[in-house]
Design an enzyme around this catalytic site. Structure first.
Site, PDB file in Angstrom:
ATOM      1  N   ASN A  89       0.645  -1.237   0.149  1.00 30.86           N
ATOM      2  CA  ASN A  89      -0.119  -0.037   0.051  1.00 30.86           C
ATOM      3  C   ASN A  89       0.862   1.297  -0.215  1.00 30.86           C
ATOM      4  O   ASN A  89       2.153   1.315   0.403  1.00 30.86           O
ATOM      5  CB  ASN A  89      -0.692   0.157   1.434  1.00 30.86           C
ATOM      6  N   HIS A 129       1.765  13.832  13.248  1.00 28.71           N
ATOM      7  CA  HIS A 129       1.244  13.680  14.637  1.00 28.71           C
ATOM      8  C   HIS A 129      -0.386  12.834  14.752  1.00 28.71           C
ATOM      9  O   HIS A 129      -1.140  13.568  14.695  1.00 28.71           O
ATOM     10  CB  HIS A 129       1.150  15.159  15.102  1.00 28.71           C
ATOM     11  N   HIS A 146       1.607   8.564  18.620  1.00 32.67           N
ATOM     12  CA  HIS A 146       2.885   9.430  18.078  1.00 32.67           C
ATOM     13  C   HIS A 146       3.780   9.953  18.916  1.00 32.67           C
ATOM     14  O   HIS A 146       3.454   9.849  20.113  1.00 32.67           O
ATOM     15  CB  HIS A 146       2.259  10.318  17.065  1.00 32.67           C
ATOM     16  N   ASP A 174       6.308  13.154  19.821  1.00 32.17           N
ATOM     17  CA  ASP A 174       6.596  14.499  19.645  1.00 32.17           C
ATOM     18  C   ASP A 174       8.143  14.918  19.888  1.00 32.17           C
ATOM     19  O   ASP A 174       8.654  14.507  21.136  1.00 32.17           O
ATOM     20  CB  ASP A 174       5.848  15.399  20.592  1.00 32.17           C
ATOM     21  N   HIS A 230       9.188  20.167  17.383  1.00 32.67           N
ATOM     22  CA  HIS A 230       8.001  20.233  17.162  1.00 32.67           C
ATOM     23  C   HIS A 230       7.147  21.771  17.654  1.00 32.67           C
ATOM     24  O   HIS A 230       6.513  22.359  16.963  1.00 32.67           O
ATOM     25  CB  HIS A 230       6.712  19.393  17.861  1.00 32.67           C
ATOM     26  N   HIS A 281       3.416  21.159  25.344  1.00 35.29           N
ATOM     27  CA  HIS A 281       4.188  21.444  24.350  1.00 35.29           C
ATOM     28  C   HIS A 281       5.096  22.667  24.445  1.00 35.29           C
ATOM     29  O   HIS A 281       6.339  22.388  24.239  1.00 35.29           O
ATOM     30  CB  HIS A 281       3.301  22.090  22.907  1.00 35.29           C
TER      31      HIS A 281
HETATM   32 MN    MN Z   1       2.004  15.507  18.429  1.00 38.21          MN
END
Ligand code: MN
Length: 260
Positions: free
Chosen positions: A64, A71, A75, A77, A81, A210
């Site tokens: 495929n 993200h 996942h 980070d 990011h 973050h």
């Molecule tokens: Mn993320």
């Protein structure tokens, strides 16, 4: 008995003395993707396109094409990011030193609190209470927030978006500097679509996980599942992202090793 640690490890895996728990969600077209306001760029959902399946397009092989944002689903980070982490050396998926993809995990179970309040925020006080029972969160550990949020199998319930934004549990703004500076963790992991709480765009600073974690050269794991199968302490996580050159993150098959 061999004193070679890797031989012992291989034997413990084959005997079942060490169990492997898959902390990853299935990655498919229906996988929930974070929703941002319309003025911001969009992350592609996961898409699979068949190239051939033992047919005229390829008589002996099945494969495929796939596409998705970095993200998407369970996942990793990387520090690059976020703007706060953009200037660290070796801060992207291809340059983070590979030793960092093996680290112990501390699992903070707040599933009961979250069942009563989807906006529940984990604070330093919760960590200190947890440490009184399980010992200190050691430097270099992941802190994983167990909420049982991943048991919301329907994408709408998982994203839980209302008129005033998403309502998903996450870290309190005060928790992030505590974990990054006072505990020197390797990163933060949660069961929600991202590492921050659903209402974190209103926090000061906005998106504190973050901003603060990547601003301290720390990592994130999002959309984890099966955290209810982990002990509070003692599991080792295996978290290698794809080696995307200058990647900000990547879908990740997150595995936990547990000794029963
Ligand atoms: Mn993320």
């Amino acid at each position: 008995m061999s004193t070679n640690v890797l031989n012992q490890f291989a034997r413990a895996l084959s005997s079942g003395a060490i169990r492997v728990v898959d902390l990853s969600q299935p990655l498919e077209a229906g996988t929930a993707v974070i929703q941002l306001p319309p003025e911001f760029g969009k992350s592609w959902p996961f898409r699979l396109e068949e190239i051939s399946k033992y047919d005229s397009r390829g008589p002996a092989w099945y494969w495929n094409n796939f596409s998705c944002g970095e993200h998407t689903g369970t996942h990793f980070d990387a520090p690059i990011h976020w703007v706060t982490g953009k200037d660290y050396a070796n801060n992207a998926t291809d340059t983070i030193s590979v030793e960092k993809f093996f680290a112990p995990a501390c699992v903070i179970d707040v599933s009961r609190e979250v069942a009563a309040d989807p906006d529940f925020l984990l604070t330093p006080k919760h960590i200190v209470e947890w440490e009184q029972k399980h010992g200190r969160v050691e430097a270099g550990s992941w802190v994983l927030m167990r909420t049982d949020w991943s048991k919301r199998k329907d994408a709408a319930a998982f994203l839980n978006i209302k008129e005033d934004g998403a309502h998903v549990p996450g870290p309190h703004p005060e928790l992030v500097p505590f974990l990054a500076k006072e505990r020197d963790v390797i990163g933060w992991g949660s069961e929600g679509v991202g590492t921050d709480a659903g209402q974190a765009f209103r926090f000061e600073p906005p998106f504190p996980c973050h901003s603060g974690m990547h601003g301290s050269n720390k990592f994130g794991l999002a959309s984890l599942t099966n955290l209810d199968q982990l002990p509070p302490k003692g599991a080792i996580l295996v978290t290698p992202p794809l080696k995307i050159v200058k990647g900000s993150g990547s879908p990740c098959r997150v595995l936990a090793l547990i000794q029963d």
